[in-house]
Design a protein around this motif. Sequence first.
Motif, short mmCIF file in Angstrom:
data_model
loop_
_atom_site.label_atom_id
_atom_site.label_comp_id
_atom_site.label_asym_id
_atom_site.label_seq_id
_atom_site.Cartn_x
_atom_site.Cartn_y
_atom_site.Cartn_z
N GLY A 76 -54.74 22.58 8.26
CA GLY A 76 -53.78 21.53 8.58
C GLY A 76 -54.16 20.79 9.85
O GLY A 76 -54.13 19.55 9.91
N ILE A 77 -54.54 21.54 10.86
CA ILE A 77 -54.90 20.95 12.16
C ILE A 77 -56.11 20.02 12.02
O ILE A 77 -56.10 18.89 12.50
CB ILE A 77 -55.21 22.08 13.18
N LEU A 78 -57.15 20.50 11.34
CA LEU A 78 -58.36 19.68 11.17
C LEU A 78 -58.07 18.43 10.34
O LEU A 78 -58.56 17.34 10.64
CB LEU A 78 -59.48 20.50 10.53
N ALA A 79 -57.24 18.59 9.29
CA ALA A 79 -56.91 17.45 8.43
C ALA A 79 -56.21 16.37 9.24
O ALA A 79 -56.55 15.18 9.15
CB ALA A 79 -56.04 17.90 7.27
N ARG A 80 -55.24 16.77 10.06
CA ARG A 80 -54.50 15.79 10.87
C ARG A 80 -55.37 15.18 11.95
O ARG A 80 -55.38 13.98 12.17
CB ARG A 80 -53.26 16.45 11.50
N ARG A 81 -56.12 16.03 12.66
CA ARG A 81 -56.90 15.54 13.81
C ARG A 81 -58.00 14.58 13.37
O ARG A 81 -58.30 13.61 14.05
CB ARG A 81 -57.48 16.73 14.57
N TYR A 82 -58.62 14.85 12.24
CA TYR A 82 -59.78 14.04 11.82
C TYR A 82 -59.50 13.19 10.58
O TYR A 82 -60.40 12.56 10.05
CB TYR A 82 -60.99 14.95 11.58
N HIS A 83 -58.27 13.20 10.15
CA HIS A 83 -57.87 12.47 8.95
C HIS A 83 -58.81 12.77 7.78
O HIS A 83 -59.31 11.88 7.09
CB HIS A 83 -57.83 10.95 9.24
N VAL A 84 -59.04 14.07 7.59
CA VAL A 84 -59.92 14.49 6.49
C VAL A 84 -59.05 15.12 5.39
O VAL A 84 -58.18 15.93 5.67
CB VAL A 84 -61.01 15.48 7.01
N PRO A 85 -59.21 14.66 4.15
CA PRO A 85 -58.36 15.17 3.07
C PRO A 85 -58.64 16.64 2.71
O PRO A 85 -59.77 17.10 2.81
CB PRO A 85 -58.68 14.26 1.89
N LEU A 86 -57.58 17.32 2.30
CA LEU A 86 -57.69 18.69 1.79
C LEU A 86 -57.58 18.63 0.27
O LEU A 86 -56.75 17.91 -0.28
CB LEU A 86 -56.55 19.57 2.32
N TYR A 87 -58.39 19.44 -0.40
CA TYR A 87 -58.39 19.53 -1.86
C TYR A 87 -57.96 20.94 -2.26
O TYR A 87 -58.55 21.91 -1.80
CB TYR A 87 -59.79 19.25 -2.41
N ALA A 88 -56.95 21.03 -3.11
CA ALA A 88 -56.49 22.35 -3.57
C ALA A 88 -55.78 22.18 -4.91
O ALA A 88 -55.38 21.07 -5.27
CB ALA A 88 -55.54 22.97 -2.54
N THR A 89 -55.63 23.27 -5.63
CA THR A 89 -54.90 23.18 -6.91
C THR A 89 -53.41 22.94 -6.62
O THR A 89 -52.93 23.21 -5.51
CB THR A 89 -55.04 24.47 -7.74
N GLY A 90 -52.68 22.46 -7.61
CA GLY A 90 -51.26 22.17 -7.44
C GLY A 90 -50.47 23.39 -6.98
O GLY A 90 -49.65 23.31 -6.06
N GLU A 91 -50.74 24.54 -7.60
CA GLU A 91 -50.02 25.76 -7.23
C GLU A 91 -50.40 26.21 -5.82
O GLU A 91 -49.56 26.70 -5.06
CB GLU A 91 -50.32 26.89 -8.22
N THR A 92 -51.66 26.02 -5.45
CA THR A 92 -52.08 26.37 -4.08
C THR A 92 -51.38 25.45 -3.08
O THR A 92 -50.91 25.91 -2.04
CB THR A 92 -53.61 26.27 -3.94
N TRP A 93 -51.27 24.18 -3.41
CA TRP A 93 -50.53 23.26 -2.53
C TRP A 93 -49.11 23.75 -2.31
O TRP A 93 -48.64 23.80 -1.17
CB TRP A 93 -50.50 21.84 -3.11
N ARG A 94 -48.44 24.11 -3.40
CA ARG A 94 -47.06 24.57 -3.27
C ARG A 94 -46.99 25.82 -2.38
O ARG A 94 -46.09 25.96 -1.56
CB ARG A 94 -46.45 24.85 -4.64
N ALA A 95 -47.97 26.70 -2.53
CA ALA A 95 -47.94 27.97 -1.79
C ALA A 95 -48.33 27.77 -0.32
O ALA A 95 -47.93 28.56 0.53
CB ALA A 95 -48.90 28.97 -2.46
N MET A 96 -49.11 26.74 -0.01
CA MET A 96 -49.57 26.62 1.38
C MET A 96 -48.85 25.55 2.19
O MET A 96 -49.04 25.47 3.40
CB MET A 96 -51.09 26.39 1.43
N MET A 97 -47.98 24.76 1.53
CA MET A 97 -47.29 23.68 2.24
C MET A 97 -46.59 24.15 3.51
O MET A 97 -46.69 23.53 4.56
CB MET A 97 -46.26 23.00 1.32
N GLY A 98 -45.87 25.25 3.40
CA GLY A 98 -45.12 25.76 4.54
C GLY A 98 -46.00 26.34 5.64
O GLY A 98 -45.53 26.58 6.75
N LYS A 99 -47.27 26.55 5.35
CA LYS A 99 -48.15 27.23 6.32
C LYS A 99 -49.03 26.28 7.10
O LYS A 99 -49.57 26.66 8.14
CB LYS A 99 -49.06 28.23 5.58
#
Length: 267
Positions: A66-89
């Motif tokens: 999350g930190i790297l994605a925000r700081r460098y505006h780099v997209p994260l790629y994950a499966t839909g279920e992984t997104w749901r599971a990691m959103m809160g983290k």
Amino acid sequence: MYFCPLYSGSSGNSLFCQYGNTRLLIDAGKNGKTIEAALNQIGVEMETISGILITHEHSDHIAGAGILARRYHVPLYATGETWRAMMGKIGKLAPDLRREVTAGHAFYLGDIGVAPFSIPHDAADPVGYRLWGGNVSISTATDLGHFSDEVFRQICGSDLVLLESNHDPDMLKANPNYSAVLKKRILGEYGHLSNQMCAEALLRLIAGGTSNVILGHLSGENNTPVLARRVSEAAMAREGIKAGEDVKLAVALRDTVGQVYCVKKSG
Ligand SMILES: [Zn+2]
Ligand SMILES: [Zn+2]
């Protein structure tokens, strides 16, 4: 194709890959600063990374994502279920940094072909990745409870494979710091690959044409780099395969940035 295991182990995973003008990471399981420093060590700026492929939501794979994605505006790629599971983290992310992948659906991220495949692990919808650069391919196969035929089918013929050699079952069973529940989880069908299971998988991969294998995701308490290597080398020796000659075998260390591999078509 260039590949570097920045970190690999149960204390944090992040792998670097480059082909043509595209650079990407698989997982960001150390804190942001540590990953930036590891990249700098191999002469790469985080600003030049095009995307971070996430395998699954366990913290040893997403701690810095999350930190790297925000700081460098780099997209994260994950499966839909992984997104749901990691959103809160991983904290809040702009919608354009959230990209969804599906096991079995390959796509291009810049110059690199990306083929996600399902892995047997106790997470929401975990995947491994096979990456293509021209006719060369590199695969990651860690966090595997067992080496399934599906995983084998997906990564067979890869020029380089980062393969899990997580633990020695006897060391794990004897470890007083691990609860019975945790031991059962790690040893289970959806836990982690032992040194012995890794060695068997390794032989299948070598028979399929793989000539460069890096053992990774080692446990800090239930394995040692020397032991992991010894088990795989012994299995290879039984088949008459010489490590270092017929097949290059290396061990990715948990807290030391690995070497940069330049992978070319073998044979
Ligand atoms: Zn995991
Ligand atoms: Zn893991």
